[in-house]
Design an enzyme around this catalytic site. Structure first.
Site, PDB file in Angstrom:
ATOM      1  N   ASN A 182     -81.344 -83.704 -66.189  1.00 43.33           N
ATOM      2  CA  ASN A 182     -79.925 -83.443 -65.843  1.00 43.33           C
ATOM      3  C   ASN A 182     -79.681 -84.923 -65.358  1.00 43.33           C
ATOM      4  OD1 ASN A 182     -80.250 -83.552 -62.658  1.00 43.33           O
ATOM      5  ND2 ASN A 182     -81.147 -81.746 -63.182  1.00 43.33           N
ATOM      6  N   ASP A 251     -82.872 -75.059 -63.578  1.00 44.13           N
ATOM      7  CA  ASP A 251     -82.807 -73.933 -63.500  1.00 44.13           C
ATOM      8  C   ASP A 251     -83.806 -73.149 -64.528  1.00 44.13           C
ATOM      9  OD1 ASP A 251     -81.451 -73.149 -61.136  1.00 44.13           O
ATOM     10  OD2 ASP A 251     -79.605 -73.843 -62.261  1.00 44.13           O
ATOM     11  N   LYS A 261     -96.158 -84.414 -80.035  1.00 45.35           N
ATOM     12  CA  LYS A 261     -94.901 -84.632 -80.226  1.00 45.35           C
ATOM     13  C   LYS A 261     -94.451 -83.758 -81.628  1.00 45.35           C
ATOM     14  CE  LYS A 261     -91.807 -88.081 -81.957  1.00 45.35           C
ATOM     15  NZ  LYS A 261     -91.592 -89.633 -82.361  1.00 45.35           N
ATOM     16  N   PHE A 295     -77.221 -77.780 -51.237  1.00 45.27           N
ATOM     17  CA  PHE A 295     -76.110 -78.375 -51.922  1.00 45.27           C
ATOM     18  C   PHE A 295     -75.486 -77.492 -52.996  1.00 45.27           C
ATOM     19  CE2 PHE A 295     -75.062 -82.949 -50.907  1.00 45.27           C
ATOM     20  CZ  PHE A 295     -75.937 -83.035 -49.948  1.00 45.27           C
ATOM     21  N   LYS A 309     -73.401 -68.976 -52.326  1.00 51.56           N
ATOM     22  CA  LYS A 309     -74.801 -69.369 -52.476  1.00 51.56           C
ATOM     23  C   LYS A 309     -75.245 -69.423 -50.814  1.00 51.56           C
ATOM     24  CE  LYS A 309     -74.626 -72.122 -56.633  1.00 51.56           C
ATOM     25  NZ  LYS A 309     -74.583 -73.288 -57.308  1.00 51.56           N
ATOM     26  N   LYS A 313     -78.663 -67.078 -50.303  1.00 51.38           N
ATOM     27  CA  LYS A 313     -79.712 -67.854 -49.944  1.00 51.38           C
ATOM     28  C   LYS A 313     -79.944 -68.001 -48.460  1.00 51.38           C
ATOM     29  CE  LYS A 313     -79.578 -70.505 -54.335  1.00 51.38           C
ATOM     30  NZ  LYS A 313     -80.483 -71.496 -55.078  1.00 51.38           N
TER      31      LYS A 313
HETATM   32  O1  PMT Z   1     -78.582 -87.292 -57.574  1.00 51.90           O
HETATM   33  P1  PMT Z   1     -76.869 -87.896 -57.501  1.00 51.90           P
HETATM   34  O2  PMT Z   1     -76.620 -88.638 -58.968  1.00 51.90           O
HETATM   35  O3  PMT Z   1     -76.450 -88.769 -56.478  1.00 51.90           O
HETATM   36  O4  PMT Z   1     -76.002 -86.542 -57.621  1.00 51.90           O
HETATM   37  C1  PMT Z   1     -75.909 -85.715 -56.606  1.00 51.90           C
HETATM   38  C2  PMT Z   1     -75.855 -84.138 -56.701  1.00 51.90           C
HETATM   39  C3  PMT Z   1     -74.725 -83.955 -57.705  1.00 51.90           C
HETATM   40  C4  PMT Z   1     -77.028 -83.879 -57.688  1.00 51.90           C
HETATM   41  C5  PMT Z   1     -75.846 -83.415 -55.589  1.00 51.90           C
HETATM   42  O5  PMT Z   1     -74.635 -84.144 -54.700  1.00 51.90           O
HETATM   43  C6  PMT Z   1     -75.932 -82.166 -55.665  1.00 51.90           C
HETATM   44  O6  PMT Z   1     -74.810 -81.284 -55.935  1.00 51.90           O
HETATM   45  N1  PMT Z   1     -77.071 -81.480 -55.439  1.00 51.90           N
HETATM   46  C7  PMT Z   1     -77.297 -80.102 -55.809  1.00 51.90           C
HETATM   47  C8  PMT Z   1     -77.713 -79.881 -57.454  1.00 51.90           C
HETATM   48  C9  PMT Z   1     -77.736 -78.376 -57.743  1.00 51.90           C
HETATM   49  O7  PMT Z   1     -78.638 -78.290 -58.329  1.00 51.90           O
HETATM   50  O8  PMT Z   1     -76.961 -77.543 -57.357  1.00 51.90           O
HETATM   51  P2  PMT Z   1     -76.738 -75.978 -57.600  1.00 51.90           P
HETATM   52  O9  PMT Z   1     -75.619 -75.360 -57.204  1.00 51.90           O
HETATM   53  O10 PMT Z   1     -77.348 -75.824 -59.148  1.00 51.90           O
HETATM   54  O11 PMT Z   1     -77.914 -75.473 -56.765  1.00 51.90           O
HETATM   55  C10 PMT Z   1     -77.669 -74.905 -55.461  1.00 51.90           C
HETATM   56  C11 PMT Z   1     -79.095 -75.286 -54.378  1.00 51.90           C
HETATM   57  O12 PMT Z   1     -80.131 -74.741 -54.876  1.00 51.90           O
HETATM   58  C12 PMT Z   1     -79.159 -76.809 -54.323  1.00 51.90           C
HETATM   59  O13 PMT Z   1     -79.408 -77.167 -53.028  1.00 51.90           O
HETATM   60  C13 PMT Z   1     -80.447 -76.997 -55.398  1.00 51.90           C
HETATM   61  O14 PMT Z   1     -81.342 -78.044 -54.511  1.00 51.90           O
HETATM   62  C14 PMT Z   1     -81.091 -75.616 -54.930  1.00 51.90           C
HETATM   63  N2  PMT Z   1     -82.081 -75.363 -56.174  1.00 51.90           N
HETATM   64  C15 PMT Z   1     -81.412 -75.140 -57.402  1.00 51.90           C
HETATM   65  C16 PMT Z   1     -81.985 -74.422 -58.240  1.00 51.90           C
HETATM   66  C17 PMT Z   1     -83.375 -74.257 -58.118  1.00 51.90           C
HETATM   67  N3  PMT Z   1     -84.301 -73.925 -59.324  1.00 51.90           N
HETATM   68  N4  PMT Z   1     -84.024 -74.635 -57.026  1.00 51.90           N
HETATM   69  C18 PMT Z   1     -83.352 -75.127 -55.907  1.00 51.90           C
HETATM   70  O15 PMT Z   1     -83.954 -75.404 -54.811  1.00 51.90           O
END
Ligand code: PMT
Length: 378
Positions: A182, A251, A261, A295, A309, A313
């Site tokens: 991503n 995810d 490949k 986040f 969330k 969580k």
């Molecule tokens: O890295 P940059 O270019 O500076 O960009 C910053 C950012 C946009 C990545 C950052 O600000 C941000 O939003 N990070 C969280 C990205 C994310 O995966 O968001 P989500 O809404 O999909 O997930 C919610 C939370 O679960 C997040 O804290 C994530 O780290 C966590 N997660 C998600 C999926 C997963 N399989 N395991 C996780 O722990």
């Protein structure tokens, strides 16, 4: 005069033409160093010892030349060598002719240093020694002393607190040359780690692949996939008081990565994906007394999805960013975060640099730790 602090002075050769090192030695009660080979304490390498022992380094007054040397990472005298070898916060009070201060070269150096977490006590407007009028006069001594005290106070906030922070993307292999990833650059997570370190925390940064240089003084664990990130987090979790999940974890991952490949031999290619572990969710299940911060990267109904969330969580705090908003989210140097607390408080922050966002998030964590401490003591 010392406000209870031990003061050590390193001077540039130019500074010694204005004030004698003996004056500072008499005022501080400590030897003054100038030349990089000065070794006032036998058996000690002065520039390393001073760099490691300092709780804070104040460079005042800083000339345009010194700013340029610091920005470039030069180490050609005692002062710049100490600045390069330290993990302590650096505060700079510039003083120079207005034309030199506003020169694009000087301003570019200031930006470079600020991006590395160096703080500036801005010069004021006035009449210079040369008679020119403008911005470039060193800030008042009281302002400098106040900035030093605030900085020292901040660096104590999280002393002894162990923080685990995830950052960057994860790369999920499709075959040996391709992956599902991503747009995360890691900038937000690295900024959070840098702010936590500046507050005195012991920081472990678990990072997916990024092109960034990690902040100084932070332990770095590099991973590629979500599974590896989970394992690294689980290994470090017992020794952590605060967990902040900034990483953009994939995810889903390809169910069966190919061992060689894939050739271009058909018009279509269907990849079957399986869900990756939810790292934040896994941590929240073993939360104990930890503060757990997530986040949320949203594209619509940001607050609603983030609140959902936060609850699902079992988080203490979530920082939501709308990744479709210009200047926010992936890759850019700025972000607009809204902090949502478990007690329902919502704190929208303005668009600001990721470094400032990291600072505000860490301040929020400091206040959560304080209120938890106060509740325990009550
Ligand atoms: O890295 P940059 O270019 O500076 O960009 C910053 C950012 C946009 C990545 C950052 O600000 C941000 O939003 N990070 C969280 C990205 C994310 O995966 O968001 P989500 O809404 O999909 O997930 C919610 C939370 O679960 C997040 O804290 C994530 O780290 C966590 N997660 C998600 C999926 C997963 N399989 N395991 C996780 O722990």
């Amino acid at each position: 005069m010392h406000a209870g602090h031990t003061v050590r002075v390193a001077m540039t050769h130019s500074a010694t033409r204005l004030i004698s090192p003996d004056t500072f030695a008499a005022l501080t009660g400590n030897p003054v160093v100038v030349d990089v080979f000065d070794e006032p304490e036998p058996g000690q390498i002065a520039h390393i010892r001073l760099a490691q022992e300092a709780d804070l380094i104040l460079i005042a007054p800083a000339t345009a030349h010194t700013l340029a040397r610091l920005a470039l990472g030069l180490a050609d005298d005692m002062l710049t060598t100490i600045a390069l070898a330290t993990h302590a916060p650096i505060l700079i009070a510039p003083a120079m002719n207005p034309a030199m201060w506003t020169h694009p070269a000087t301003q570019a150096h200031v930006q470079t240093l600020q991006a590395r977490g160096v703080e500036f006590i801005d010069p004021t407007y006035g009449i210079m020694a040369c008679g020119d009028e403008g911005w470039g006069k060193i800030a008042d001594t009281t302002v400098i002393v106040q900035a030093v005290q605030q900085c020292l106070q901040r660096t104590q906030d999280l002393r002894g607190v162990r923080m685990l922070i995830t950052a960057g993307p994860t790369y999920e292999p499709i075959d040996p040359v391709r992956f599902v990833g991503n747009r995360s650059s890691g900038k937000m997570g690295y900024a959070v780690a840098e702010a936590a370190r500046a507050h005195g925390a012991e920081v472990t940064l678990i990072t997916g692949p990024t092109a960034l240089t990690p902040p100084a003084g932070v332990k770095v664990v590099r991973v590629q996939t979500a599974q590896q990130m989970l394992e690294a987090v689980q290994e470090a979790l017992d020794a952590c008081d605060v967990f902040i999940a900034t990483a953009a974890v994939a995810d889903y991952r390809p169910e069966r990565p190919l061992s060689s490949k894939r050739k271009r031999n058909s018009q279509h290619w269907t990849l079957r994906m399986v869900a990756n572990p939810d790292i934040l969710g896994t941590v929240a299940q073993r939360k104990g007394n930890r503060i757990v911060v997530g986040f949320a990267a949203e594209t619509d109904k940001a607050l609603q999805h983030a609140q959902e969330k936060l609850q699902r969580k079992n988080l203490d705090l979530i920082a939501v960013n709308d990744v479709l908003e210009p200047g926010s989210g992936f890759e850019v140097d700025t972000n607009r975060l809204t902090l949502i607390y478990a007690d329902g408080r919502i704190e929208p922050l303005p668009l600001m640099s990721k470094r400032e966002c990291g600072e505000r998030l860490i301040q929020a964590v400091v206040s959560l730790l304080h209120s938890r401490q106060t509740r325990r003591e009550a």
